[in-house]
Design a protein around this motif. Sequence first.
Motif, short mmCIF file in Angstrom:
data_model
loop_
_atom_site.label_atom_id
_atom_site.label_comp_id
_atom_site.label_asym_id
_atom_site.label_seq_id
_atom_site.Cartn_x
_atom_site.Cartn_y
_atom_site.Cartn_z
N LEU A 150 0.82 -1.22 0.00
CA LEU A 150 0.00 0.00 0.00
C LEU A 150 0.85 1.27 0.00
N LYS A 151 2.16 1.07 -0.15
CA LYS A 151 3.11 2.19 -0.19
C LYS A 151 3.00 3.09 1.05
N LEU A 152 3.05 2.42 2.19
CA LEU A 152 3.02 3.10 3.48
C LEU A 152 4.31 2.84 4.22
N ASN A 153 4.68 3.74 5.07
CA ASN A 153 5.78 3.50 5.98
C ASN A 153 5.34 2.42 6.96
N VAL A 154 6.17 1.45 7.24
CA VAL A 154 5.79 0.34 8.10
C VAL A 154 5.38 0.82 9.50
N ARG A 155 6.05 1.83 10.04
CA ARG A 155 5.69 2.38 11.35
C ARG A 155 4.29 3.00 11.30
N THR A 156 3.98 3.66 10.21
CA THR A 156 2.65 4.26 10.04
C THR A 156 1.60 3.16 10.03
N TYR A 157 1.89 2.08 9.30
CA TYR A 157 0.93 0.98 9.24
C TYR A 157 0.73 0.35 10.62
N ILE A 158 1.80 0.17 11.35
CA ILE A 158 1.71 -0.42 12.68
C ILE A 158 0.82 0.44 13.58
N ARG A 159 0.91 1.75 13.43
CA ARG A 159 0.05 2.64 14.23
C ARG A 159 -1.43 2.44 13.90
N TYR A 160 -1.74 2.11 12.65
CA TYR A 160 -3.13 1.83 12.29
C TYR A 160 -3.60 0.54 12.96
N GLU A 161 -2.74 -0.46 12.97
CA GLU A 161 -3.10 -1.75 13.57
C GLU A 161 -3.21 -1.70 15.08
N THR A 162 -2.44 -0.83 15.71
CA THR A 162 -2.50 -0.72 17.16
C THR A 162 -3.59 0.26 17.61
N GLY A 163 -4.16 0.98 16.66
CA GLY A 163 -5.21 1.95 16.99
C GLY A 163 -4.66 3.28 17.47
N GLU A 164 -3.33 3.43 17.36
CA GLU A 164 -2.70 4.68 17.76
C GLU A 164 -3.19 5.84 16.88
N THR A 165 -3.36 5.56 15.60
CA THR A 165 -3.94 6.52 14.66
C THR A 165 -4.96 5.79 13.80
N LYS A 166 -5.85 6.56 13.19
CA LYS A 166 -6.87 5.96 12.33
C LYS A 166 -6.62 6.36 10.88
N ASP B 257 -7.34 7.52 7.09
CA ASP B 257 -8.36 8.39 6.51
C ASP B 257 -9.23 7.59 5.53
N VAL B 258 -10.23 8.23 4.99
CA VAL B 258 -11.19 7.55 4.13
C VAL B 258 -10.52 6.95 2.89
N ASP B 259 -9.64 7.71 2.28
CA ASP B 259 -8.96 7.20 1.07
C ASP B 259 -8.18 5.92 1.38
N LEU B 260 -7.49 5.90 2.50
CA LEU B 260 -6.72 4.72 2.87
C LEU B 260 -7.64 3.55 3.22
N LEU B 261 -8.75 3.83 3.87
CA LEU B 261 -9.71 2.77 4.17
C LEU B 261 -10.23 2.12 2.89
N VAL B 262 -10.46 2.93 1.88
CA VAL B 262 -10.89 2.39 0.57
C VAL B 262 -9.77 1.53 -0.01
N ARG B 263 -8.54 1.98 0.11
CA ARG B 263 -7.41 1.18 -0.38
C ARG B 263 -7.31 -0.15 0.34
N PHE B 264 -7.52 -0.15 1.67
CA PHE B 264 -7.53 -1.41 2.43
C PHE B 264 -8.65 -2.32 1.92
N SER B 265 -9.81 -1.75 1.70
CA SER B 265 -10.96 -2.51 1.22
C SER B 265 -10.66 -3.18 -0.12
N ILE B 266 -10.06 -2.45 -1.01
CA ILE B 266 -9.70 -2.99 -2.33
C ILE B 266 -8.59 -4.03 -2.20
N PHE B 267 -7.57 -3.72 -1.42
CA PHE B 267 -6.44 -4.62 -1.24
C PHE B 267 -6.88 -5.97 -0.70
N TYR B 268 -7.73 -5.94 0.34
CA TYR B 268 -8.17 -7.19 0.96
C TYR B 268 -9.42 -7.78 0.32
#
Length: 112
Positions: A26-42, A44-55
């Motif tokens: 998804l062309k994200l920094n791995v630390r940024t992605y880890i923050r999404y998985e830990t709930g540290e940050t959420k 945005d809508v565009d990235l949520l759509v990318r997750f939806s398409i990816f998975y």
Amino acid sequence: METIAEKLSDLRHMNNLTQKQVSDALKLNVRTYIRYETGETKPDVDLLVRFSIFYKKDLNWILGISEQMELLYFVIDVLEENVKYGDSNGLRSQSCLEYIENSSVLAKHETI
């Protein structure tokens, strides 16, 4: 109900992927992605759509809307049964149904 963070982690595990593999895809920094998985940050809508398409997973499921709607419709069904068959909660059930019908909760979800 699972959070977005928990769902992202579940999806990654279900697909036998590492955090690095997902972040690279998804062309994200791995630390940024880890923050999404830990709930540290959420994400945005565009990235949520990318997750939806990816998975290949419905965005409503990732957001938890599907579960909320299932619960709401279950509650409505129970209330309708109480009203229909006149059990001891019939009057309160009717009031609850009227509240749900007049509230914006149902209207918001029906447009999704």
